[in-house]
Design a protein around this motif. Structure first.
Motif, mmCIF file in Angstrom:
data_model
loop_
_atom_site.group_PDB
_atom_site.id
_atom_site.type_symbol
_atom_site.label_atom_id
_atom_site.label_comp_id
_atom_site.label_asym_id
_atom_site.label_seq_id
_atom_site.Cartn_x
_atom_site.Cartn_y
_atom_site.Cartn_z
ATOM 1 N N ASN A 201 0.835 -1.195 0.000
ATOM 2 C CA ASN A 201 0.000 0.000 0.000
ATOM 3 C C ASN A 201 0.877 1.254 0.000
ATOM 4 N N ALA A 202 0.235 2.407 -0.136
ATOM 5 C CA ALA A 202 0.991 3.655 -0.253
ATOM 6 C C ALA A 202 1.828 3.928 0.990
ATOM 7 N N GLY A 203 1.294 3.589 2.161
ATOM 8 C CA GLY A 203 2.048 3.792 3.395
ATOM 9 C C GLY A 203 3.318 2.964 3.427
ATOM 10 N N GLN A 204 3.229 1.725 2.976
ATOM 11 C CA GLN A 204 4.408 0.860 2.940
ATOM 12 C C GLN A 204 5.445 1.379 1.953
ATOM 13 N N LYS A 205 4.981 1.930 0.839
ATOM 14 C CA LYS A 205 5.910 2.477 -0.153
ATOM 15 C C LYS A 205 6.647 3.699 0.404
ATOM 16 N N ILE A 206 5.903 4.570 1.078
ATOM 17 C CA ILE A 206 6.529 5.759 1.670
ATOM 18 C C ILE A 206 7.509 5.347 2.760
ATOM 19 N N TYR A 207 7.092 4.393 3.592
ATOM 20 C CA TYR A 207 7.968 3.925 4.671
ATOM 21 C C TYR A 207 9.250 3.318 4.104
ATOM 22 N N ALA B 75 28.085 15.667 12.567
ATOM 23 C CA ALA B 75 27.720 14.286 12.244
ATOM 24 C C ALA B 75 26.990 13.635 13.412
ATOM 25 N N ILE B 76 27.474 13.880 14.633
ATOM 26 C CA ILE B 76 26.827 13.314 15.822
ATOM 27 C C ILE B 76 25.411 13.854 15.968
ATOM 28 N N PHE B 77 25.238 15.161 15.738
ATOM 29 C CA PHE B 77 23.912 15.777 15.873
ATOM 30 C C PHE B 77 22.909 15.133 14.910
ATOM 31 N N VAL B 78 23.291 15.019 13.635
ATOM 32 C CA VAL B 78 22.395 14.425 12.635
ATOM 33 C C VAL B 78 22.146 12.954 12.956
ATOM 34 N N HIS B 79 23.197 12.235 13.341
ATOM 35 C CA HIS B 79 23.097 10.809 13.645
ATOM 36 C C HIS B 79 22.129 10.573 14.810
ATOM 37 N N ASP B 80 22.286 11.342 15.877
ATOM 38 C CA ASP B 80 21.434 11.161 17.054
ATOM 39 C C ASP B 80 19.986 11.548 16.766
ATOM 40 N N LEU B 81 19.806 12.665 16.072
ATOM 41 C CA LEU B 81 18.449 13.130 15.770
ATOM 42 C C LEU B 81 17.711 12.117 14.898
ATOM 43 N N LEU B 82 18.386 11.617 13.879
ATOM 44 C CA LEU B 82 17.754 10.651 12.983
ATOM 45 C C LEU B 82 17.537 9.310 13.682
ATOM 46 N N ALA B 83 18.422 8.967 14.612
ATOM 47 C CA ALA B 83 18.251 7.716 15.359
ATOM 48 C C ALA B 83 16.946 7.733 16.155
ATOM 49 N N TRP B 84 16.643 8.878 16.783
ATOM 50 C CA TRP B 84 15.376 8.989 17.514
ATOM 51 C C TRP B 84 14.187 8.896 16.567
ATOM 52 N N ALA B 85 14.303 9.544 15.402
ATOM 53 C CA ALA B 85 13.216 9.486 14.419
ATOM 54 C C ALA B 85 12.987 8.046 13.959
ATOM 55 N N ILE B 86 14.067 7.325 13.667
ATOM 56 C CA ILE B 86 13.951 5.929 13.240
ATOM 57 C C ILE B 86 13.312 5.085 14.334
ATOM 58 N N THR B 87 13.697 5.333 15.579
ATOM 59 C CA THR B 87 13.140 4.571 16.698
ATOM 60 C C THR B 87 11.623 4.710 16.761
ATOM 61 N N PHE B 88 11.133 5.946 16.684
ATOM 62 C CA PHE B 88 9.685 6.167 16.773
ATOM 63 C C PHE B 88 8.956 5.597 15.554
ATOM 64 N N VAL B 89 9.560 5.743 14.375
ATOM 65 C CA VAL B 89 8.930 5.201 13.168
ATOM 66 C C VAL B 89 8.881 3.673 13.232
ATOM 67 N N LEU B 90 9.951 3.047 13.711
ATOM 68 C CA LEU B 90 9.975 1.587 13.820
ATOM 69 C C LEU B 90 8.972 1.080 14.851
ATOM 70 N N ILE B 91 8.786 1.831 15.928
ATOM 71 C CA ILE B 91 7.769 1.445 16.911
ATOM 72 C C ILE B 91 6.391 1.428 16.253
ATOM 73 N N GLY B 92 6.107 2.458 15.445
ATOM 74 C CA GLY B 92 4.841 2.483 14.718
ATOM 75 C C GLY B 92 4.736 1.346 13.719
ATOM 76 N N HIS B 93 5.840 1.045 13.047
ATOM 77 C CA HIS B 93 5.879 -0.049 12.071
ATOM 78 C C HIS B 93 5.571 -1.387 12.742
ATOM 79 N N MET B 94 6.203 -1.636 13.885
ATOM 80 C CA MET B 94 5.983 -2.900 14.594
ATOM 81 C C MET B 94 4.583 -2.969 15.191
ATOM 82 N N ARG B 95 4.072 -1.834 15.630
ATOM 83 C CA ARG B 95 2.707 -1.805 16.167
ATOM 84 C C ARG B 95 1.702 -2.217 15.098
ATOM 85 N N ARG B 96 1.877 -1.678 13.894
ATOM 86 C CA ARG B 96 0.980 -2.048 12.804
ATOM 87 C C ARG B 96 1.118 -3.532 12.467
ATOM 88 N N ALA B 97 2.340 -4.042 12.523
ATOM 89 C CA ALA B 97 2.560 -5.460 12.217
ATOM 90 C C ALA B 97 1.870 -6.356 13.244
#
Length: 202
Positions: free
Chosen positions: A96-102, A134-156
């Motif tokens: 679905n479109a959500g999976q493609k965007i993800y 590099a640390i700033f971008v790495h840490d910020l994106l790591a938090w974003a990935i964490t929250f997105v993955l939690i949503g991904h696993m919740r849907r699964a």
């Protein structure tokens, strides 16, 4: 296998990152050098399952599906915005479109995480970019990935049939008709009705 292997590597990345980033957890686990080594090598290995998956024609076909936005994908997104949950309001192909965007977002995020991680690992790689940046971008994106993955696993976890498909490669035709009806049409399998549909697999 590609999804599962990537998931395991991502899990190692997140767990070791937590052991390095969160003070109480770092004190509890200890062995900082081991955590750093596991984090670095699991992170740099993240693209490997997908690269090996390119040897499979089925995986390449799935990549083409993920990279193609159809008209009905826009309808799916409109239904999400309007909070319309009926399956017929959210037509979808195999993805679905959500999976493609993800899929597109997580692929880009992994590349950025690898790039910033390498800049932190090899500080002289690009002298024009500071390690602090590099640390700033790495840490910020790591938090974003964490929250997105939690949503991904919740849907699964909310969809046992989808999890079954990930494990075995098969789903019931009734489930495919309900949530991925365009996939059946694209594959030329049409639709089925009646008592036999629960036993049919696609």
């Amino acid at each position: 296998m590609v999804h599962r292997a990537t998931g395991y590597l991502m899990l190692v990345c997140l767990v070791t990152a937590a052991c390095l980033y969160l003070g109480p957890l770092a004190q509890l686990v200890g062995r900082r050098h081991l955590m750093v080594t596991l984090h670095e090598w699991s992170g740099i290995s993240l693209p490997l399952p997908s690269l090996l998956g390119l040897l499979s024609a089925d995986f390449r076909a799935d990549l083409r599906r993920l990279n193609r936005f159809a008209v009905y994908d826009r309808q799916w997104l409109r239904a999400v915005r309007k909070r319309r949950t009926a399956p017929e309001a959210r037509p979808a192909g195999k993805f679905n479109a959500g999976q493609k965007i993800y899929a597109g977002w997580i692929a880009g995020a992994v590349l950025v995480m690898m790039s910033t991680g390498l800049l932190m690992w090899f500080m002289g790689l690009l002298p024009s970019i500071s390690r602090t940046s590099a640390i700033f971008v790495h840490d910020l994106l790591a938090w974003a990935i964490t929250f997105v993955l939690i949503g991904h696993m919740r849907r699964a976890f909310e969809d046992p049939e989808a999890r079954l498909g990930m494990r075995t490669g098969y789903v019931s035709r009734s489930w495919a008709e309900r949530y991925h009806s365009r996939w059946l049409k694209e594959e030329g399998m049409g639709t089925v009705t009646g008592e036999t549909e629960e036993a049919d697999k696609v």
